[in-house]
Scaffold this active site. Structure first.
Site, PDB file in Angstrom:
ATOM      1  N   GLU A 474    -150.106  25.406   4.171  1.00  0.00           N
ATOM      2  CA  GLU A 474    -148.878  24.614   4.018  1.00  0.00           C
ATOM      3  C   GLU A 474    -149.160  23.113   4.019  1.00  0.00           C
ATOM      4  O   GLU A 474    -148.588  22.357   4.800  1.00  0.00           O
ATOM      5  CB  GLU A 474    -147.871  25.005   5.094  1.00  0.00           C
ATOM      6  CG  GLU A 474    -147.398  26.438   4.886  1.00  0.00           C
ATOM      7  CD  GLU A 474    -146.406  26.928   5.922  1.00  0.00           C
ATOM      8  OE1 GLU A 474    -145.473  27.647   5.548  1.00  0.00           O
ATOM      9  OE2 GLU A 474    -146.589  26.621   7.123  1.00  0.00           O
ATOM     10  N   GLU A 538    -149.276  35.792   4.372  1.00  0.00           N
ATOM     11  CA  GLU A 538    -148.312  36.048   5.439  1.00  0.00           C
ATOM     12  C   GLU A 538    -147.244  36.972   4.878  1.00  0.00           C
ATOM     13  O   GLU A 538    -146.710  36.733   3.800  1.00  0.00           O
ATOM     14  CB  GLU A 538    -147.679  34.744   5.946  1.00  0.00           C
ATOM     15  CG  GLU A 538    -148.674  33.789   6.592  1.00  0.00           C
ATOM     16  CD  GLU A 538    -148.066  32.436   6.963  1.00  0.00           C
ATOM     17  OE1 GLU A 538    -146.817  32.348   7.079  1.00  0.00           O
ATOM     18  OE2 GLU A 538    -148.835  31.474   7.126  1.00  0.00           O
TER      19      GLU A 538
END
Length: 1048
Positions: A474, A538
């Site tokens: 991220e 994820e």
């Protein structure tokens, strides 16, 4: 005349993007120096030239670096008044500073990169004395810090020897010239909470500081020594024979020898020698058909490199080859499926200072739950993890210490109203372009980014378990990630590289996604333009009660080759054990519990383990989804299965069975598994003989377990099970025939009293509710049965279906009685009361119109029949539940009884929901106390439900019992057995669970009554806390319904 001064006089290293390290040695592979081959092959650091400096240090805490004690590094500085602190540890967990701070995305400091606060930058000063051990005297001496958060200077005997930043990367400095080899030495360390590196360490975790990994004094030969080691294993085109490529960096000169020992360490398989003079030496050692390393067969050889037969280093070698081939990630030529977990480093009292035994227990627990892969989110783990992963067998996605998610919040807040109205994914893509400009696509930060790649790869390159490098998390996408990729490929071309934010796989070797719906990944798999595989870095967000619908993802991984698995988010809750200041009760704290602002509350509680690292029901369900043996289909004579291992046959497993008749074991035995069933192959087993005296429901349960013990699993350990319904419909009568004419009905204007020989009911005509049910003088009701449809929201409900429930005021809806109609006379020994109710909230106009029929039977049992018709505007799309709620007096809770409080025939023993139930087997279960049925989530929410129940019996402390069963219903969402139901029994009312923020708060509201729910249907769970809402096939869509409950 004023004294003209500038403060600070120089730019601090910790606030200077041009200073990442000072006087530190280059990053290297993790190894230790021994004095013999025998010592090296023990891999025991106490046998090496290593002295651990962990333990008790002196400590001083200051608000910032400028107010920290000046001159503390001087050996003569008086530290007598300083307190002791244990290294490794986090100082916030030792009572220093403002305490732990949790934020997921947002930076905890004002954003002005590369600048960090000067006044609010907590600073820890550490001092300890040491004497060089005899074994290390005369050596080159190095200080090695395995992990310090976030930056530090170090002095030895008053002389500055180094500066380092990069919280999860090791630092090594040469202190030979400043050490007294025979006398006492002083090491002083000043640690800064924030540095410019803080902007690229914005991970979703507790923000804490200190020397949190071990510190070592290392001895290397003074003149000629091995500096670094590089290993690759290259297999031939048939993946049979191997070439062991070894690179050694040497200072000085001498005779270098490489010996490869077999797995037992008893025989040298191959060896090589070379004379070296200052530089790099390479060996290319052929190995004929070595046993191959995989996560399923973690066979390790042992490489010993010696210099002049005086210094020795050893490392485990696994012969395996990772490559991108045929558009897939392949190991040793075979496609693999990553059945993984995202693992942060966490301990409930020590934070990131995780002890080795606790770490090892984590990995053993993963093995026991069929997890074969670890993503080291979002930073390199403790070096000891990789040794364990090599030995136990895990695929590791090793991730660099890099995240700067907080810039996205800044850019998102700056969007125009038009851009803010865009769909989430479009808005996110737009935001991330601007967010990348801060650091990721900023050339000023290139060195800082590439440094993180170098630290990662050079430390962990030797480990066969590491099969994928990951560049971080991220942090958007830009030039600096391309530079990281290029550097890694130039140094180690033997592994693919992952980074999720390269969403089009422009540079990376694979696509990556977070939390997509199943349909999205299937669409990807069918898209022929996608020539690289997809890994879900994820998925199935495991926050609170969940995740649901695991099965659909795993099945897709095996159906579509391009889908190569994923990593559950995440391994464990990050709660920190603390105490309530008023009650002194312990609880696991999350964001905000330490006064930390801003914070992201309980978003840190999103693991398949509780904070104490015991399994949640979600992990049990994940294990079921990951089973290496998949039940496919069955007929009357045969059951079909699939071997879902990637490399091994099923020869290491054995199969046993039990046949259940109405939940009771009738026969059991073993079934011989076919030999040599290869990976991906189907096989079939013959159905054992049925019991000849059975007319009830028959269920066959098969268990697959280890024949022999392994380093991670004991013998007889179950790795998979299957459950096959051989006969679903029971022919047995669960309730006796109704004798006519045994009821006595007494009426008053508001009440009905209906009595049978052993049971008395009292019914309110005003409220349309049953007020009392007594059998043999024992009261069953403390609160009337009533139609209800709400549940305490789960974390996965809250942002998705739960938001709709709140908007539609489902939590405020209740029944309103409109009419009661009673039989004029008894009919066939039964008395009937019909009730019309409206279930509705205030404010809005929607309702569920209820037609309820109570049938009181002379035999003592009661039928409650319900028909519901949703009407009006603003109906909720789904409902949490459809069922009947009531309360039982405390005497039914089991506290003072020797008999089981609750016995049921259904799924158990643990909780289950319609999309989280496959791990729970059909059977008859019991608990001695009702409290045992509750799942105590660390953020209180719905829990403790049991699905697919055939009947449930509650037993009073004096021995009387009452049983609940459902009649066949007319329910549009039920396609199989229609008389299965859900039940939930606890000591907590729904609104109390919803209001509590911690378990200790909920316990204050505990009622001694038994709060009972009997549900015809119950909404699934999904993973909507950070992912898709509950799938429609598991959703309780608002529709007409009809069901019946029998209390006997």
């Amino acid at each position: 005349m004023p004294d003209g001064r500038i403060f600070p006089t120089t730019q601090p290293d910790w606030n200077n993007l041009n200073v990442l390290h000072k006087n530190t040695l280059p990053p290297r592979a993790n190894f230790y120096v021994y004095k013999s081959t025998q010592d090296a092959l023990t891999y025991d650091t106490t046998n090496s030239i290593t002295y651990c400096l962990s333990g008790t240090w002196k400590f001083n805490h200051a608000a910032n670096p400028f107010e920290a004690p000046e001159g503390f590094e001087n050996p003569a500085f008086d530290i007598a008044g300083w307190e002791d602190i244990i290294v490794p540890s986090m100082w916030q967990l030792n009572g220093y500073g403002k305490g732990p701070h949790y934020t997921n995305v947002n930076f905890p400091i004002p954003v002005n990169p590369p600048n960090v606060p000067f006044q609010e930058n907590e600073t820890g000063s550490y001092v300890r004395k040491f004497t060089v051990p005899e074994v290390a005297r005369g050596c080159q001496l190095r200080l090695r810090f395995e992990g310090v958060d976030s930056a530090f200077h170090v002095w030895v005997n008053g002389k500055e020897v180094g500066y380092h930043q990069g919280s999860r990367n090791p630092c090594e400095v040469d202190i030979t010239s400043v050490v007294d080899q025979k006398g006492e030495n002083t090491v002083a360390v000043r640690v800064y909470q924030y540095c410019d590196g803080t902007y690229i360490e914005d991970q979703d975790q507790w923000r804490m500081s200190g020397i949190y990994r071990d510190v070592y004094l290392l001895g290397f030969p003074l003149e000629s020594r091995i500096e670094d080691l590089f290993v690759q294993t290259k297999l031939d085109n048939q993946y049979i024979d191997a070439n062991l490529k070894v690179g050694v960096d040497v200072t000085g000169s001498g005779k270098l020898r490489a010996d490869l020992f077999d797995p037992s360490k008893s025989m040298v398989v191959t060896s090589g020698t070379a004379t070296v003079s200052q530089g790099h030496v390479e060996f290319s050692l052929p190995v004929q058909n070595p046993s191959k390393w995989t996560a399923e067969t973690p066979t390790l050889y042992h490489l010993v490199i010696s210099l002049d037969e005086t210094s020795f280093v050893a490392h485990r070698v696994g012969f395996r080859q990772v490559e991108m081939k045929d558009g897939l990630i392949k190991v040793n030529g075979q496609r693999i499926v990553l059945k993984g977990a995202n693992r942060h480093e966490h301990h409930p009292t020590l934070g990131r200072a995780v002890p080795y035994d606790f770490l090892k227990r984590d990995l053993i627990l993963m093995k026991k739950h069929n997890i074969n892969a670890i993503r080291t989110c979002h930073q390199p783990s403790d070096v000891r993890l990789y040794d364990l992963a090599d030995e136990l067998g895990f695929w590791v996605m090793d991730e660099a210490d890099l995240e700067c998610h907080g810039f996205e919040s800044i850019c998102d807040a700056a969007l125009s109203p038009t851009d803010r109205a865009l769909p989430f994914r479009e808005r996110q893509l737009l935001t991330r372009i601007d967010a990348a400009k801060w650091t990721t696509d900023n050339p000023d930060w290139e060195e800082a980014y590439v440094d993180r790649a170098k630290q990662l790869v050079r430390r962990d390159q030797l480990h066969p378990s590491v099969i994928i490098w990951s560049l971080g998390n991220e942090a958007f996408f830009g030039r600096n990630f391309k530079s990281m990729y290029d550097w890694i490929k130039s140094y180690d071309d033997s592994r693919p590289i992952h980074y999720e934010a390269d969403i089009y796989a422009e540079t990376m070797d694979m696509y990556s996604m977070m939390y997509p719906p199943v349909e999205t990944i299937i669409d990807f798999a069918k898209d022929d333009s996608k020539t690289k595989p997809l890994v879900l870095c994820e998925f199935i967000h495991a926050m609170g009660n969940g995740p649901g619908n695991i099965k659909e993802y795993i099945d897709a991984f095996y159906k579509y080759p391009k889908l190569q698995g994923g990593f559950v988010w995440e391994w464990a809750n990050h709660g920190l054990l603390t105490k309530d200041k008023e009650t002194d009760e312990e609880f696991y704290a999350y964001g905000g519990d330490f006064g930390d602002v801003p914070n992201d509350s309980n978003f840190i509680m999103d693991g398949v383990l509780h904070s104490d690292h015991t399994p949640t029901p979600g992990l049990i369900e994940y294990k079921k989804g990951l089973e290496p043996i998949k039940f496919v289909s069955y007929s009357s004579n045969w059951i079909n299965f699939e071997n879902r291992y990637d490399f091994v046959t099923l020869n290491h497993l054995e199969c046993s069975f039990v046949m259940l008749d109405e939940g009771i074991p009738k026969t059991h035995g073993s079934i011989e598994l076919p030999s040599n069933i290869g990976p991906g192959q189907d096989f079939k087993l013959e159905v054992p003989s049925w019991p000849t005296d059975s007319d009830g429901e028959l269920v066959l349960q098969l268990s697959f377990s280890q024949r022999f013990a392994t380093p991670s699993l004991p013998a007889k350990f179950e790795v998979a099970f299957g459950e096959i319904p051989l006969r679903e419909k029971s022919n047995r009568m669960h309730f006796r025939e109704i004798p006519p004419g045994e009821l006595v009905v007494t009426k008053t204007p508001n009440l009905l009293t209906i009595a049978s020989p052993n049971t008395t009911w009292i019914f309110s005509l005003v409220h349309g509710k049953l007020l009392s049910l007594k059998r043999n003088g024992v009261e069953f009701l403390a609160a009337s049965p009533d139609f209800t449809a709400y549940r305490a929201p789960t974390d996965n409900d809250a942002p998705q279906d739960g938001r709709d429930w709140k908007d539609r005021l489902v939590h405020l809806a209740k029944t309103h009685t409109r009419r009661c109609t009673c039989n004029a006379k008894l009919q066939r020994g039964a008395y009937t009361v019909e009730v019309q109710q409206r279930f509705c909230p205030p404010v809005l106009s929607w309702s569920i119109d209820l037609d309820i029929t109570y049938i009181f039977h002379a035999s003592g049992y009661l039928e409650i029949l319900m028909k519901g018709t949703p009407k009006g505007q603003n109906l909720p799309r789904t409902l949490p539940r459809i069922g009947v709620s009531m309360e039982l007096p405390s005497a039914w809770s089991g506290i003072s009884s020797t008999a089981p409080a609750v016995t049921w025939y259904g799924r158990g023993p643990g909780e289950s929901y319609r999309d989280k139930k496959l791990s729970q087997r059909t059977g008859i279960y019991e608990v001695s106390e009702v409290s045992e049925l509750w799942t105590d989530y660390e953020f209180p929410q719905e829990g403790g439900n049991r699905t697919d129940t055939r009947w449930v019996k509650f037993t009073h402390c004096v021995g009387d019992s009452i049983t609940a069963k459902f009649l066949d219903e007319k329910l549009p969402w039920k396609k199989s057995r229609k008389n299965l139901f859900d039940f939930n029994a606890s000591h907590y009312r729904i609104h109390d669970v919803e209001e509590a923020k911690h378990p200790y708060e909920l316990r204050k509201k505990r009622t001694e009554n038994v709060v009972l729910r009997l549900d015809a249907a119950h909404h699934g769970l999904g993973s909507g806390s950070c992912g898709p809402r509950t799938r429609d096939e598991y959703s309780l869509l608002t529709d007409e319904f009809e069901f019946g409950v029998i209390l006997s």
